[in-house]
Design a protein around this motif. Structure first.
Motif, short mmCIF file in Angstrom:
data_model
loop_
_atom_site.label_atom_id
_atom_site.label_comp_id
_atom_site.label_asym_id
_atom_site.label_seq_id
_atom_site.Cartn_x
_atom_site.Cartn_y
_atom_site.Cartn_z
N CYS A 136 -8.99 33.82 43.70
CA CYS A 136 -8.74 35.22 43.35
C CYS A 136 -7.85 35.40 42.12
CB CYS A 136 -8.16 35.97 44.55
SG CYS A 136 -9.34 36.07 45.90
N ASP B 28 -13.74 34.13 43.72
CA ASP B 28 -13.22 35.18 42.85
C ASP B 28 -12.58 34.56 41.61
OD1 ASP B 28 -14.26 36.90 44.68
OD2 ASP B 28 -12.36 37.77 45.33
N TYR C 189 -13.63 38.64 38.07
CA TYR C 189 -13.94 39.90 38.74
C TYR C 189 -14.90 40.66 37.83
CZ TYR C 189 -10.61 39.13 42.45
OH TYR C 189 -9.98 38.61 43.55
N HIS D 132 -16.98 38.35 43.97
CA HIS D 132 -16.74 39.00 42.67
C HIS D 132 -17.35 38.24 41.49
CE1 HIS D 132 -14.39 42.41 43.98
NE2 HIS D 132 -13.78 41.62 44.84
N ASP E 177 -9.76 34.92 49.40
CA ASP E 177 -10.25 36.28 49.62
C ASP E 177 -9.19 37.32 49.95
OD1 ASP E 177 -12.27 38.37 50.09
OD2 ASP E 177 -11.70 38.13 52.18
N HIS F 214 -5.96 37.76 49.35
CA HIS F 214 -4.86 38.11 48.43
C HIS F 214 -3.53 38.12 49.18
CE1 HIS F 214 -8.06 40.43 45.86
NE2 HIS F 214 -8.39 39.18 46.11
N SER G 150 -4.67 38.33 41.75
CA SER G 150 -5.24 39.55 42.31
C SER G 150 -4.24 40.30 43.18
CB SER G 150 -6.49 39.21 43.13
OG SER G 150 -7.44 38.57 42.30
FE FE2 Z 1 -10.37 38.34 45.56
#
Ligand code: FE2
Length: 520
Positions: free
Chosen positions: A165, A192, A195, A248, A411, A413, A443
């Motif tokens: 992320c 991720d 994004y 993402h 995922d 965060h 993120s």
């Molecule tokens: Fe994410």
């Protein structure tokens, strides 16, 4: 991955490379190893073809994938002439490239964005190598990589960093500077990587382009922008990555061939978007040819072995899943699958047939329960394993007969470290494993920790399996040894500026033969 050479023995050279990197690159630039006759045969290329740096990935005991992509104009389609370009590569046992052990020529093709993936074999297990590329008379920065331990190696330490992320618009990827300093043997990235969101005028950093990416060129530009983050680029040049994607990289919360908003695009248009997104993903990741996409399909689930110490099962929880549930009852529907029948069988075979001490599962999304409803009753996130309960519960039952299962996740965060229970509906059920949800690189940005506590602490009594909950940006670092895994949650004070101060938020340990995780 130091079962063969030993971490201490290898460390001095590796540290010197990190601190003296600039000087090393300067020295390397003076050495062009191709004969002059071959050099002059090349047509000049635009300057700066190595703007995206170098990377390596998916280490084997005898090999690794080397990556680069020629892109002199990275945010505008790449800027390369529309022809195949030969790219020389070499691998050496030392940072000055005195002892080259492998070399060759790869073809950078326009059809793959002039990316290069070299699947080098014939290397020695459990040691560092240096590599670089040359095209059109230009020399790439040098990268360092590391092979996996010998397949019979059961001792030593594998140092693995877990990342996920990285939203460009939420901040700089400052945790990677600390990760590089921690000198991991391998970096596991669980989704991720980019994004797909639209550029925001108010963000700390702004996405390129004018909207979400849909076409291959648009996705290429987005990946290229992310690779210009200096800490991410340096981390790629410093250790091999093992990557998998989440949503993402394509479209928020997509499921198989189903987009987030089916009403906003035709199926045909979404299939074309998937194909573009997967191709750009392949082009920018250090993965083997097994991951070359076929249209709107890409094979990402695979396993990597770190001797007999650890087996790493990398999952694909996006392409084969049923569409998300929309109710609590739907989350319990036994017909809903996360992995699809083939991947499920593959994973169970891999877990039960494993010779390894530790059986790691890289899952994009959280396996342990998150009950959002304070007090009686439950409320789950339907995109995570909680929304696919029948299949999740079946796996947790199997964990009883798997040797030391540990799940590594992204995922959310958030840092969420949990015991895995055989049945989350039964508070008295056995602990069968451990899960680390590795916060995010950037993120959600710098979060208000007090506000986070006010929202999430009241949920803790409903989720007694959570051992640690935190909302700082960072990553997790694991020293995997025969007797146990020592984990550190490494955080940074900010991602709102390019430099940050790192620290250890917490230390945790998983003991071999004793399911679950505890704070140290
Ligand atoms: Fe994410």
């Amino acid at each position: 991955m130091t079962g063969v050479t030993g971490r201490d023995a290898a460390a001095p050279d590796r540290r010197r490379f990190l601190t003296a990197g600039a000087a090393v690159l300067g020295a390397a630039s003076a050495q062009l190893w191709l004969p002059a006759a071959a050099r002059s045969a090349e047509t000049p290329l635009p300057d700066g073809v190595f703007s995206l740096g170098v990377a390596s990935g998916d280490p084997l005991p005898d090999g690794v994938v080397l990556w680069t992509r020629l892109a002199p104009d990275p945010l505008n389609g790449g800027g390369m002439p529309d022809r195949v370009v030969p790219v020389e590569w070499e691998v050496a046992e030392d940072e000055r490239f005195r002892g080259t052990v492998r070399r060759g020529v790869a073809q950078a093709r326009p059809a793959y964005g002039h990316s290069v993936h070299v699947d080098v074999r014939g290397l020695r297990p459990g040691r560092s190598y240096w590599y670089r590329f040359r095209a059109g008379g230009q020399l790439s920065p040098a990268g360092r990589t590391r092979t996996a331990p010998h397949r019979h190696s059961a001792g030593g330490t594998v140092r693995l960093a877990l990342a996920s992320c990285q939203n460009w618009q939420h901040g700089w990827f400052t945790p990677y500077a600390d990760m590089l300093a921690q000198d991991p043997d391998v970096v596991l990235f669980v989704g991720d990587y980019i994004y797909e969101s639209v550029p925001s005028a108010t963000a700390p950093r702004r996405h390129e382009g004018a909207g979400e990416p849909y076409t291959l060129t648009q996705y290429r530009n987005r990946y290229a922008q992310y690779r210009t983050d200096p800490d991410l680029a340096a981390m790629h040049a410093g250790a091999p990555f093992v990557v998998t994607f989440d949503d993402h990289e394509v479209d928020n919360d997509f499921a198989g061939g189903i987009p987030q908003d089916p009403d906003k695009q035709t199926q045909e248009a979404f299939t074309a978007r998937l194909a573009a997104a997967y191709q750009a993903y392949y082009e920018h990741m250090p993965v083997r040819a097994s991951a070359v996409p076929t249209g709107a399909r890409i094979r990402m689930h695979r396993r990597l072995e770190f001797g007999r110490l650890a087996r790493l099962n990398v999952l694909d929880t996006r392409q084969y899943r049923s569409d998300q549930a929309t109710s609590q009852a739907g989350a319990l529907d036994p017909s809903r699958t996360m992995l699809g029948a083939d991947q499920k069988r593959w994973l169970l075979d891999s877990l039960h047939g494993s010779p390894a001490r530790w059986n790691l599962i890289a899952s994009q999304i959280m396996l342990a329960e998150t009950d959002l409803l304070v007090g009686a009753g439950k409320q789950w996130f339907y995109d995570a394993w909680d929304g696919y309960q029948a299949e999740r519960n079946q796996f947790l039952k199997e964990f009883r007969s798997v040797r030391n299962p540990v799940v590594l996740t992204g995922d959310r965060h958030l840092t969420m470290v949990s015991d895995l229970k055989e049945d989350f509906a039964d508070p008295d059920s056995a602990v069968v494993g451990a899960e680390f949800v590795g916060t995010s690189i950037s993120s959600n940005g710098d979060q208000d920790q007090a506000a986070f506590r006010r929202e999430w602490d009241p949920r803790r009594p409903d989720n007694p399996h959570w051992k640690l909950l935190d909302a700082h940006r960072g990553y997790h670092l694991f020293d995997i040894r025969r007797d146990g895994i020592d984990a550190r949650v490494r955080i940074v004070d900010t991602v709102r500026q390019p430099k940050a101060t790192p620290s250890t938020l917490a230390r945790l340990r998983v003991e071999a033969g004793r399911p679950g995780v505890h704070l140290v």
